[in-house]
Design a protein around this motif. Sequence first.
Motif, PDB file in Angstrom:
ATOM      1  N   TRP A   1       0.825  -1.196   0.000  1.00  0.00           N
ATOM      2  CA  TRP A   1       0.000   0.000   0.000  1.00  0.00           C
ATOM      3  C   TRP A   1       0.865   1.254   0.000  1.00  0.00           C
ATOM      4  O   TRP A   1       1.950   1.296   0.558  1.00  0.00           O
ATOM      5  CB  TRP A   1      -0.970   0.017   1.165  1.00  0.00           C
ATOM      6  CG  TRP A   1      -0.361  -0.146   2.533  1.00  0.00           C
ATOM      7  CD1 TRP A   1       0.042   0.832   3.393  1.00  0.00           C
ATOM      8  CD2 TRP A   1      -0.122  -1.398   3.212  1.00  0.00           C
ATOM      9  NE1 TRP A   1       0.524   0.286   4.557  1.00  0.00           N
ATOM     10  CE2 TRP A   1       0.430  -1.089   4.483  1.00  0.00           C
ATOM     11  CE3 TRP A   1      -0.330  -2.747   2.873  1.00  0.00           C
ATOM     12  CZ2 TRP A   1       0.795  -2.059   5.404  1.00  0.00           C
ATOM     13  CZ3 TRP A   1       0.034  -3.722   3.791  1.00  0.00           C
ATOM     14  CH2 TRP A   1       0.583  -3.381   5.043  1.00  0.00           C
ATOM     15  N   ARG A   2       0.350   2.298  -0.680  1.00  0.00           N
ATOM     16  CA  ARG A   2       1.093   3.543  -0.845  1.00  0.00           C
ATOM     17  C   ARG A   2       0.475   4.625   0.022  1.00  0.00           C
ATOM     18  O   ARG A   2      -0.736   4.859  -0.012  1.00  0.00           O
ATOM     19  CB  ARG A   2       1.077   3.958  -2.325  1.00  0.00           C
ATOM     20  CG  ARG A   2       1.760   5.279  -2.618  1.00  0.00           C
ATOM     21  CD  ARG A   2       2.051   5.427  -4.112  1.00  0.00           C
ATOM     22  NE  ARG A   2       0.863   5.344  -4.941  1.00  0.00           N
ATOM     23  CZ  ARG A   2       0.187   6.401  -5.383  1.00  0.00           C
ATOM     24  NH1 ARG A   2       0.583   7.621  -5.045  1.00  0.00           N
ATOM     25  NH2 ARG A   2      -0.851   6.244  -6.169  1.00  0.00           N
ATOM     26  N   TYR A   3       1.329   5.285   0.801  1.00  0.00           N
ATOM     27  CA  TYR A   3       0.873   6.388   1.635  1.00  0.00           C
ATOM     28  C   TYR A   3       0.782   7.674   0.823  1.00  0.00           C
ATOM     29  O   TYR A   3       1.501   7.864  -0.168  1.00  0.00           O
ATOM     30  CB  TYR A   3       1.815   6.589   2.820  1.00  0.00           C
ATOM     31  CG  TYR A   3       1.740   5.483   3.846  1.00  0.00           C
ATOM     32  CD1 TYR A   3       0.651   5.381   4.712  1.00  0.00           C
ATOM     33  CD2 TYR A   3       2.754   4.532   3.954  1.00  0.00           C
ATOM     34  CE1 TYR A   3       0.582   4.370   5.651  1.00  0.00           C
ATOM     35  CE2 TYR A   3       2.691   3.520   4.898  1.00  0.00           C
ATOM     36  CZ  TYR A   3       1.602   3.437   5.736  1.00  0.00           C
ATOM     37  OH  TYR A   3       1.523   2.431   6.671  1.00  0.00           O
ATOM     38  N   ALA A   4      -0.071   8.576   1.255  1.00  0.00           N
ATOM     39  CA  ALA A   4      -0.269   9.836   0.536  1.00  0.00           C
ATOM     40  C   ALA A   4       0.980  10.696   0.561  1.00  0.00           C
ATOM     41  O   ALA A   4       1.272  11.417  -0.399  1.00  0.00           O
ATOM     42  CB  ALA A   4      -1.447  10.597   1.137  1.00  0.00           C
ATOM     43  N   THR A   5       1.722  10.655   1.665  1.00  0.00           N
ATOM     44  CA  THR A   5       2.952  11.432   1.785  1.00  0.00           C
ATOM     45  C   THR A   5       4.029  10.544   2.403  1.00  0.00           C
ATOM     46  O   THR A   5       3.754   9.449   2.894  1.00  0.00           O
ATOM     47  CB  THR A   5       2.758  12.670   2.679  1.00  0.00           C
ATOM     48  OG1 THR A   5       2.661  12.267   4.052  1.00  0.00           O
ATOM     49  CG2 THR A   5       1.505  13.439   2.277  1.00  0.00           C
ATOM     50  N   ALA A   6       5.255  11.059   2.403  1.00  0.00           N
ATOM     51  CA  ALA A   6       6.367  10.332   3.012  1.00  0.00           C
ATOM     52  C   ALA A   6       6.482  10.601   4.500  1.00  0.00           C
ATOM     53  O   ALA A   6       7.303   9.970   5.181  1.00  0.00           O
ATOM     54  CB  ALA A   6       7.680  10.714   2.321  1.00  0.00           C
ATOM     55  N   GLU A   7       5.667  11.521   5.018  1.00  0.00           N
ATOM     56  CA  GLU A   7       5.692  11.793   6.449  1.00  0.00           C
ATOM     57  C   GLU A   7       5.051  10.630   7.206  1.00  0.00           C
ATOM     58  O   GLU A   7       4.073  10.035   6.742  1.00  0.00           O
ATOM     59  CB  GLU A   7       4.936  13.081   6.764  1.00  0.00           C
ATOM     60  CG  GLU A   7       5.569  14.328   6.175  1.00  0.00           C
ATOM     61  CD  GLU A   7       6.985  14.537   6.676  1.00  0.00           C
ATOM     62  OE1 GLU A   7       7.220  14.369   7.883  1.00  0.00           O
ATOM     63  OE2 GLU A   7       7.860  14.859   5.841  1.00  0.00           O
ATOM     64  N   PRO A   8       5.597  10.280   8.371  1.00  0.00           N
ATOM     65  CA  PRO A   8       4.975   9.199   9.146  1.00  0.00           C
ATOM     66  C   PRO A   8       3.519   9.510   9.458  1.00  0.00           C
ATOM     67  O   PRO A   8       3.175  10.674   9.710  1.00  0.00           O
ATOM     68  CB  PRO A   8       5.818   9.158  10.430  1.00  0.00           C
ATOM     69  CG  PRO A   8       7.132   9.755  10.043  1.00  0.00           C
ATOM     70  CD  PRO A   8       6.816  10.804   9.016  1.00  0.00           C
ATOM     71  N   PRO A   9       2.643   8.526   9.415  1.00  0.00           N
ATOM     72  CA  PRO A   9       1.254   8.762   9.808  1.00  0.00           C
ATOM     73  C   PRO A   9       1.173   9.306  11.229  1.00  0.00           C
ATOM     74  O   PRO A   9       2.122   9.173  12.015  1.00  0.00           O
ATOM     75  CB  PRO A   9       0.621   7.366   9.712  1.00  0.00           C
ATOM     76  CG  PRO A   9       1.512   6.614   8.770  1.00  0.00           C
ATOM     77  CD  PRO A   9       2.894   7.139   9.004  1.00  0.00           C
TER      78      PRO A   9
END
Length: 287
Positions: free
Chosen positions: A179-187
């Motif tokens: 799965w791909r996160y919207a940004t590279a910042e940690p959730p």
Amino acid sequence: MGIVLGSNRYGKAETRVVRVDRDGDRHTLRDLNVSVALGGDLAATHLTGDNGTVLPTDTQKNTVYAFARRYGIATAEEFGLLLARHFVDSQPSITRSRIDIEQYAWQRLGGHSFQRDGAESRTATIRYGGTGVEVCAGLTGLVLLNSTDSEFRGYLTDAYTTLPETDDRILATAVDAHWRYATAEPPADGFDAAYEAVRDALVAAFVGTYSRSLQQTLYAMGQRVLTVRPDVVEIRLALPNKHHLLVDLTPFGLDNPNSVFVAADRPYGLIEGTVTRDDAAPALGQW
């Protein structure tokens, strides 16, 4: 007709690194398998053997170990981001990087004792091109089975079809999900908690879906993940159909009311699909 060099990359594959954090008598263990792939201004090494723009793969391996010591391994995703950015930002000839990480799970038995967990492996893939960065988490080898609430019928048939329709079958698979996160910042809750939440959503959807096909189950699993995790924009699933075939016991004078099966490991059906938000930004993709 000319001959030209096409896309290429190189790197150090499968560097095993184990980091132990010691907090008194209670230790924490991170066990990773890290693969690095780099691309950029590398034509000369292919065409003339000039290695002036090549960062040795042995150096890449050493960087993995040094970063594990210098920065620790908070999560696989954060460690991969450190490595991906380092190789591109520190070497003018390197313009893109990809870090693939497989994390092996260990069960705690005591303050400093662990048992290797035989369940699925956690994965992370980081892509960095100097400006754009992409974080994909995942898991592989999550084996799930429903002993009922699955059917398969109404499909196409032709002269070679022998499969009988069924309204009650075992449905089993070994989930491979990325799965791909919207940004590279940690959730907001961190990569570890996000991973557990996605895993729980995959399992809950598999358990709670009455399946008319493994394709339907795949979509339900992806849909559940995107519903519970707004920070995930896309999930790719590969679900092998681990067939369980009813054994014919009539030669022995016995019936078999869906109770005795043979687990066939091959050949197997392989169902693959992507569930995405319709407004998701395009992925950086593979290179």
